[in-house]
Design a protein around this motif. Sequence first.
Motif, PDB file in Angstrom:
ATOM      1  N   GLY A 145       0.800  -1.231   0.000  1.00 12.53           N
ATOM      2  CA  GLY A 145       0.000   0.000   0.000  1.00 12.53           C
ATOM      3  C   GLY A 145       0.827   1.272   0.000  1.00 12.53           C
ATOM      4  N   ALA A 146       2.072   1.197   0.497  1.00 14.33           N
ATOM      5  CA  ALA A 146       2.911   2.402   0.547  1.00 14.33           C
ATOM      6  C   ALA A 146       3.781   2.529  -0.702  1.00 14.33           C
ATOM      7  CB  ALA A 146       3.799   2.362   1.791  1.00 14.33           C
ATOM      8  N   GLU A 191      -2.217   2.905 -14.940  1.00 16.81           N
ATOM      9  CA  GLU A 191      -1.263   3.602 -15.814  1.00 16.81           C
ATOM     10  C   GLU A 191      -0.062   2.717 -16.164  1.00 16.81           C
ATOM     11  OE1 GLU A 191      -0.500   7.570 -15.857  1.00 16.81           O
ATOM     12  OE2 GLU A 191      -2.642   7.533 -16.302  1.00 16.81           O
ATOM     13  N   MET A 192       0.547   2.124 -15.110  1.00 16.50           N
ATOM     14  CA  MET A 192       1.816   1.412 -15.335  1.00 16.50           C
ATOM     15  C   MET A 192       1.622   0.038 -15.950  1.00 16.50           C
ATOM     16  SD  MET A 192       4.041   2.516 -12.031  1.00 16.50           S
ATOM     17  CE  MET A 192       5.576   1.825 -12.573  1.00 16.50           C
ATOM     18  N   LEU A 193       0.492  -0.603 -15.651  1.00 15.71           N
ATOM     19  CA  LEU A 193       0.308  -1.981 -16.135  1.00 15.71           C
ATOM     20  C   LEU A 193      -0.722  -2.073 -17.260  1.00 15.71           C
ATOM     21  CD1 LEU A 193       0.374  -3.798 -12.679  1.00 15.71           C
ATOM     22  CD2 LEU A 193       2.278  -3.317 -14.185  1.00 15.71           C
ATOM     23  N   ALA A 194      -1.342  -0.925 -17.585  1.00 11.14           N
ATOM     24  CA  ALA A 194      -2.323  -0.887 -18.688  1.00 11.14           C
ATOM     25  C   ALA A 194      -3.375  -1.986 -18.545  1.00 11.14           C
ATOM     26  CB  ALA A 194      -1.605  -0.994 -20.030  1.00 11.14           C
ATOM     27  N   ILE A 195      -4.037  -1.997 -17.404  1.00 12.65           N
ATOM     28  CA  ILE A 195      -5.114  -2.971 -17.159  1.00 12.65           C
ATOM     29  C   ILE A 195      -6.228  -2.238 -16.413  1.00 12.65           C
ATOM     30  CG2 ILE A 195      -4.107  -3.777 -14.952  1.00 12.65           C
ATOM     31  CD1 ILE A 195      -5.097  -6.600 -15.685  1.00 12.65           C
ATOM     32  N   PHE A 235      -7.190   5.999  -4.425  1.00 12.45           N
ATOM     33  CA  PHE A 235      -7.326   6.325  -5.854  1.00 12.45           C
ATOM     34  C   PHE A 235      -5.961   6.380  -6.532  1.00 12.45           C
ATOM     35  CE2 PHE A 235     -11.540   7.960  -4.612  1.00 12.45           C
ATOM     36  CZ  PHE A 235     -12.309   7.351  -5.580  1.00 12.45           C
ATOM     37  N   GLU A 236      -4.963   6.866  -5.784  1.00  9.46           N
ATOM     38  CA  GLU A 236      -3.600   6.974  -6.334  1.00  9.46           C
ATOM     39  C   GLU A 236      -3.054   5.578  -6.664  1.00  9.46           C
ATOM     40  OE1 GLU A 236       0.516   8.635  -4.672  1.00  9.46           O
ATOM     41  OE2 GLU A 236      -1.206   9.781  -3.933  1.00  9.46           O
ATOM     42  N   ILE A 237      -3.291   4.601  -5.741  1.00  9.51           N
ATOM     43  CA  ILE A 237      -2.812   3.224  -5.951  1.00  9.51           C
ATOM     44  C   ILE A 237      -3.475   2.629  -7.196  1.00  9.51           C
ATOM     45  CG2 ILE A 237      -2.786   0.872  -4.987  1.00  9.51           C
ATOM     46  CD1 ILE A 237      -2.745   2.222  -2.176  1.00  9.51           C
ATOM     47  N   ILE A 238      -4.801   2.788  -7.271  1.00 11.43           N
ATOM     48  CA  ILE A 238      -5.550   2.217  -8.407  1.00 11.43           C
ATOM     49  C   ILE A 238      -5.093   2.868  -9.715  1.00 11.43           C
ATOM     50  CG2 ILE A 238      -7.856   2.097  -9.469  1.00 11.43           C
ATOM     51  CD1 ILE A 238      -8.976   1.618  -6.656  1.00 11.43           C
TER      52      ILE A 238
END
Length: 471
Positions: A56-57, A101-105, A93-96
């Motif tokens: 989470g961090a 963005e990074m994994l394009a899923i 929301f930042e995690i999601i």
Amino acid sequence: MQMEKDRGISVSASAMSFDFSGFRFNLVDTPGHSDFSEDTYRTLTAVDAAVMVIDGAKGVESQTQKLFEVCRLRDLPILTFCNKMDRESRDTFEIIDEIQEMLAIDVTPASWPIGVGRDFIGCYDMLRDRLELMDRADRNKVAESIAIEGLDDPKLAEHVPAHLLEKLLEEVEMARELLPALDPQSVLEGHMTPIWFGSAINSFGVKELMDGIGKYGPEPQPQSAEPRQVSPEEKKVAGFVFKVQANMDPKHRDRVAFVRMASGHFKRGMKLTHVRTKKPMAVSNPVLFLASDRELAEEAWAGDIIGIPNHGQLRIGDTLTEGEVLKVTGIPSFAPELLQTVRAGDPMKAKHLEKALMQFAEEGAAKVFKPSIGSGFIVGVVGQLQFEVLASRIELEYGLPVRFEASQFTSARWVSGGKAAVDKFINANKQHIAHDHDGDIVYLTRLQWDIDRVERDYPDLKLTATKEMMV
């Protein structure tokens, strides 16, 4: 392994099988550290879905990205668990957003955290409309689960402090507007991942994740093989070795081959054909794993992972069938990125060192090359940490202190082509030639220029950075 306990990281994949709420689960834990990515790649050939655990961090780490790419190549369904929510962590929301963005899923929340860090009290289960509350006082206590009717239920105010409730209502409303709803078909195709939030150390959120795997995860899938695909519904037994682990029990010099069953109903004592050697093999004491415990496996079905103790007959990529000649494809072996020579502290123990190295080579823990000129061995790995693991295991398991020293070579390529061309090439480049533990010819290089030169001067030869583990 002792080293795993000391460092607190996985250095080798391990399997466990158990029943949970009407389903049979076969879990394989793989190392997350990028230095052990080859073991993880091979393990991913034996699974039907992956659980991606995110801190989470820290969010999405670099090795998560690498492994995700492998899952994507195989279109594996992915379920996500965001861990350590009871510590200070980032905005939900930042995690999601980072995962998308990074994994394009596409990411769809299956639960939503209430509070964060010290204020974290539990989650709202968005799929089943329940409130899951964590007990911080007792780690082993199962979370309290309260059925509610929508977010305007007055029961919520009884259990959730006012400032957290206000934030929860606002965030869930935003999430429902902005994020896609759960589409089970899209999850199975690998285009969408549901995300659960929790704290594994407090046993919180894990049960919901397990329920989710049972509900949205796939059943055993067909296995690609030559000359045909193996379907899990077939009556005849077939399975393949995706991992070999030596000395799992330090008291016994045992080797266990991890076999993924691809089809049929296997029973203990069955005679199966070992396709590579064409010999029958009686499997009299197969085992099922649960962490470090083992129990005899009386039977196994497609999708199960069993361990077969053996004395070196089984290697990675081997197929076991009821007589049909099938070869499972897609288990890769990668060219090492780091090469070092290895010497035993005691020169009289060179024979012991050779035995230890061959064992680790068959296990897939390292590549071992025997140069044509000179004595000794060159060991190749993907990451620096693997040298430390090897040195510690050789000392622990064989009582042999060893030291690794820098080698003049930087990488290796497997050589293939017509016999005449290969012989001509070997005679001209003897100082660069070695053989791997399977006896295949390897070209050791110092610079990229060496590879370019061979491709220019020997157009009939092929240098490859991967080798299919198929005999």
